[in-house]
Design a protein around this motif. Structure first.
Motif, short mmCIF file in Angstrom:
data_model
loop_
_atom_site.label_atom_id
_atom_site.label_comp_id
_atom_site.label_asym_id
_atom_site.label_seq_id
_atom_site.Cartn_x
_atom_site.Cartn_y
_atom_site.Cartn_z
N LYS A 118 -31.66 85.69 30.27
CA LYS A 118 -30.86 85.90 31.57
C LYS A 118 -29.99 84.76 31.81
CE LYS A 118 -32.95 89.61 32.54
NZ LYS A 118 -32.04 91.04 32.71
N SER A 119 -30.51 83.68 31.73
CA SER A 119 -29.70 82.28 32.07
C SER A 119 -30.80 81.14 31.86
CB SER A 119 -29.07 82.28 33.38
OG SER A 119 -28.50 80.79 33.52
N SER A 120 -29.93 80.15 31.06
CA SER A 120 -30.90 78.83 30.81
C SER A 120 -31.28 78.14 32.13
CB SER A 120 -30.14 77.91 29.67
OG SER A 120 -29.72 78.46 28.58
N TYR A 121 -30.59 78.36 33.08
CA TYR A 121 -30.86 77.77 34.31
C TYR A 121 -32.11 78.33 35.10
CZ TYR A 121 -26.42 75.66 33.46
OH TYR A 121 -25.23 75.07 32.83
N VAL A 137 -41.09 74.43 27.92
CA VAL A 137 -39.82 74.83 28.46
C VAL A 137 -38.71 74.02 28.16
CG1 VAL A 137 -38.49 75.61 30.85
CG2 VAL A 137 -40.96 76.01 30.34
N LEU A 138 -38.76 72.58 28.29
CA LEU A 138 -37.86 71.59 27.91
C LEU A 138 -37.47 71.74 26.31
CD1 LEU A 138 -38.99 68.84 30.27
CD2 LEU A 138 -36.75 69.80 30.36
N GLY A 139 -38.61 71.87 25.65
CA GLY A 139 -38.18 72.20 24.16
C GLY A 139 -37.27 73.32 24.07
N ILE A 140 -37.37 74.60 24.67
CA ILE A 140 -36.68 75.71 24.71
C ILE A 140 -35.46 75.27 25.06
CG2 ILE A 140 -36.17 77.95 25.62
CD1 ILE A 140 -39.36 78.32 25.69
N LEU A 141 -35.16 74.50 26.26
CA LEU A 141 -34.09 74.08 26.67
C LEU A 141 -33.20 73.21 25.70
CD1 LEU A 141 -34.76 73.54 30.64
CD2 LEU A 141 -32.80 75.25 29.54
N ALA A 142 -34.00 72.33 25.19
CA ALA A 142 -33.24 71.52 24.10
C ALA A 142 -32.68 72.16 23.06
CB ALA A 142 -34.44 70.46 23.50
N TYR A 143 -33.33 73.35 22.58
CA TYR A 143 -32.56 73.98 21.55
C TYR A 143 -31.36 74.75 22.23
CZ TYR A 143 -31.59 77.44 18.21
OH TYR A 143 -30.96 78.34 17.35
N GLU A 144 -31.45 75.29 23.37
CA GLU A 144 -30.33 75.83 23.93
C GLU A 144 -29.38 75.11 24.11
OE1 GLU A 144 -30.27 79.24 24.87
OE2 GLU A 144 -32.27 79.61 23.86
N PHE A 145 -29.42 73.84 24.67
CA PHE A 145 -28.49 72.97 24.69
C PHE A 145 -28.30 71.86 23.64
CE2 PHE A 145 -29.54 74.75 28.96
CZ PHE A 145 -28.12 74.86 29.44
N ARG A 146 -28.66 72.24 22.49
CA ARG A 146 -28.59 71.00 21.33
C ARG A 146 -27.14 70.57 21.19
NH1 ARG A 146 -28.99 76.13 19.89
NH2 ARG A 146 -27.72 77.10 18.52
N ASN A 160 -30.78 68.10 14.60
CA ASN A 160 -29.42 68.63 14.55
C ASN A 160 -28.09 67.63 14.05
OD1 ASN A 160 -29.30 71.51 15.69
ND2 ASN A 160 -30.66 70.45 17.06
N SER A 161 -28.41 66.63 13.94
CA SER A 161 -27.65 65.38 13.57
C SER A 161 -27.62 64.87 12.10
CB SER A 161 -27.78 64.27 14.53
OG SER A 161 -27.51 64.42 15.92
N PHE A 162 -28.58 65.18 11.53
CA PHE A 162 -28.68 64.76 10.08
C PHE A 162 -28.94 65.94 9.00
CE2 PHE A 162 -30.54 61.83 13.07
CZ PHE A 162 -29.74 60.78 12.73
N ASN A 163 -28.50 65.85 7.82
CA ASN A 163 -28.95 66.60 6.69
C ASN A 163 -30.26 66.06 6.06
OD1 ASN A 163 -26.76 68.54 6.95
ND2 ASN A 163 -25.51 67.36 5.75
N GLY A 178 -21.70 78.78 27.17
CA GLY A 178 -21.07 77.78 26.38
C GLY A 178 -21.97 76.77 25.83
N SER A 179 -23.33 76.62 26.14
CA SER A 179 -24.24 75.76 25.59
C SER A 179 -24.54 76.12 24.35
CB SER A 179 -25.24 75.55 26.55
OG SER A 179 -26.08 76.68 26.68
N LYS A 180 -24.56 77.25 23.96
CA LYS A 180 -25.09 77.76 22.66
C LYS A 180 -23.80 77.23 21.59
CE LYS A 180 -28.13 80.14 24.94
NZ LYS A 180 -27.98 80.08 26.03
N ASP A 181 -24.47 77.61 20.18
CA ASP A 181 -23.51 77.62 19.15
C ASP A 181 -22.69 78.56 18.93
OD1 ASP A 181 -24.29 75.07 18.10
OD2 ASP A 181 -25.76 75.99 16.71
#
Length: 363
Positions: free
Chosen positions: A151-154, A193-202, A265-268, A360-363
Motif C-alpha cells: 500500500k505504502s512503505s510509510y 519491519v526496519l529490515g523490510i524498509l531497508a530493502y524498500e529504500f535500499r 547493494n554496494s558490492f559485487n 520512487g524509493s524502489k529500483d
C-alpha cells in the motif's frame, strides 16, 4: 544457503556469520564474567554486548524476506511449511537433548513438556531457541506487513511508531520491560519491519560508504555508552535508565538495517576463498546458534584453565574467534545430517508476480 526460490546472496550469509559470532562471543565471555568487565575500545562493545547479534539476525530476516518476496504473490501455507522444514528438525533435536539432560538430572518430564508447548507463545525454549518463537510470530504477521508495504512503505513507519507507543505504555504500567523487549516480538517487531524498509529504500544507501561508516561509528559509540552505564546485565537496576528498552530495539534495527542494505547493494561480493569460508559460516549459523550453548562454556573454561586467563577482556575477545572455529565442523555436520535432508521436501510457495508499486524509493 540457497532459498527454496533458488536465490542465494553470499553477502547476506556474511552478515549471518557476523551475527552468529557476536552471540557466541557474548556467551564465551560469560565464563569469567567478562560481560561485567569495563567496556573495551568502543567498537568492541558490540561483542561484549553480543546479545545484540540476535537483533542483527532478526533485522536480516525482515530484509531477506522483503528481497525474496518483492513483487511476488505467495502461498502462505507453503511458505510456513518451508519455514517449518528449515527450523524444526534441529530445534527438535536440541529440545530433546536438553529434555534428556534435564531428566537425567532429576527434572520433571511433564513440566518440561509443558514448557516446550508454552514456547510456541512464550520465550521458554532453551539454548537461545526463544528467538525462534519470535521468528514464528514474525512469520504470522508477515502477510500484514507485506500488505502494508504494498500500500505504502510509510504504513510500516506508522507500525514502528505504534510499537514504540505500545512499549511506552507497557513501561508506564510495569516500569521494567527489558525481558519483554528482548525476548518477545513486542521488542523485536521494529527490527523485522526496519529490515523490510531497508530493502524498500535500499537505493538511498547504495554506494554511500561514508554514510555507512558514520552509521557504524555512531551505533558502536551508542553501544559503548550503553555498555559503560551497565549494559544488558546491569540495566535497568543500576545506572542506565530502564526506559532505554522502549527504543533500544528500534535503534539496533535502524543501524543494522542501514548497514545490511549498504553491504548487500554496494558490492559485487567475491567468490574467493575467504568470502566462501565466511559465507559457509553463515550457512551453518543456525546450527552454530542453537548448538554452541552446549559447549561454549567448556571451550572458554579450557582456555582459561590451560592457556591464558580470560579475566582480561581483551584476551577473552582475542581467543573467542579461535574457540569459534571449533563450531564450524559441528555446524557442518548438523547442517548436512540434520537440516539439509528435510529441505528436499520444500514446496514452491511463489505462485505469481504482481506489478511493482510506482514508489520512487524502489529500483
Amino acid at each position: 544457503m540457497k532459498s527454496s526460490t533458488g536465490k542465494y546472496y553470499v553477502g547476506l550469509d556474511h552478515v549471518r556469520a557476523i551475527a552468529a559470532f557476536m552471540v557466541f562471543t557474548w556467551h564465551f565471555i560469560h565464563v569469567v564474567n567478562g560481560e561485567y568487565a569495563p567496556p573495551p575500545l568502543f567498537p568492541l562493545s558490540l561483542l561484549t554486548e553480543g546479545h545484540t547479534g540476535v537483533s542483527l539476525f532478526m533485522t536480516l530476516s525482515g530484509y531477506l524476506f522483503a528481497k525474496l518476496l518483492a513483487g511476488k504473490n505467495i502461498s502462505f501455507p507453503a511458505f510456513l511449511w518451508n519455514r517449518f522444514l528449515r527450523l524444526a528438525p534441529l530445534l527438535m533435536v536440541v529440545l530433546f537433548i536438553v529434555g534428556f539432560r534435564n531428566y537425567l538430572s532429576g527434572g520433571d518430564p511433564l513440566a518440561y513438556t509443558i514448557s516446550i508447548l508454552q514456547g510456541l507463545i512464550l520465550p521458554r525454549w532453551p539454548n537461545g531457541a526463544w528467538s525462534i518463537t519470535v521468528e514464528l510470530h514474525f512469520y504470522l504477521i508477515l502477510p500484514l506487513l507485506l500488505l502494508l508495504s504494498r500500500k505504502s512503505s510509510y504504513f510500516l513507519v506508522f507500525f514502528i511508531v505504534g510499537m514504540i507507543i505500545f512499549r511506552s505504555f507497557l513501561y508506564v504500567e510495569a516500569g521494567d520491560i527489558q525481558v519483554l523487549a528482548y525476548l518477545t516480538i513486542v521488542g523485536h517487531a521494529d527490527q523485522f519491519v526496519l529490515g523490510i524498509l531497508a530493502y524498500e529504500f535500499r537505493n538511498l544507501i547504495r554506494g554511500r560508504h561514508l554514510v555507512a561508516l558514520i552509521v557504524f561509528l555512531c551505533f558502536a559509540g551508542f553501544y559503548w555508552y550503553f555498555d559503560s552505564l551497565g549494559g544488558f546485565n546491569r540495566s535497568p537496576k543500576q545506572t542506565f535508565p530502564a526506559s532505554i528498552w522502549i527504543v533500544l530495539g528500534t535503534v539496533e534495527g535502524l543501524a543494522y538495517a542501514s548497514l545490511i542494505a549498504w553491504y548487500d547493494n554496494s558490492f559485487n561480493h567475491s567468490s574467493g576463498r575467504l568470502s566462501r569460508f565466511i559465507a559457509l559460516i553463515g550457512t551453518y549459523s543456525y546450527s552454530i546458534y542453537l548448538l554452541h550453548v552446549f559447549i561454549v562454556s567448556n571451550l572458554a573454561d579450557a582456555i582459561d584453565t590451560h592457556l591464558v586467563s580470560l579475566s582480561n577482556i581483551y584476551l577473552a575477545l582475542l581467543f573467542s574467534p579461535i574457540a569459534f572455529l571449533v563450531m564450524i565442523p559441528l555446524g557442518w555436520a548438523s547442517y548436512n545430517f540434520i537440516e539439509l535432508p528435510f529441505l528436499k521436501f520444500r514446496k514452491k510457495y511463489i505462485i505469481g508476480t504482481r506489478q511493482s508499486p510506482t514508489s520512487g524509493s524502489k529500483d
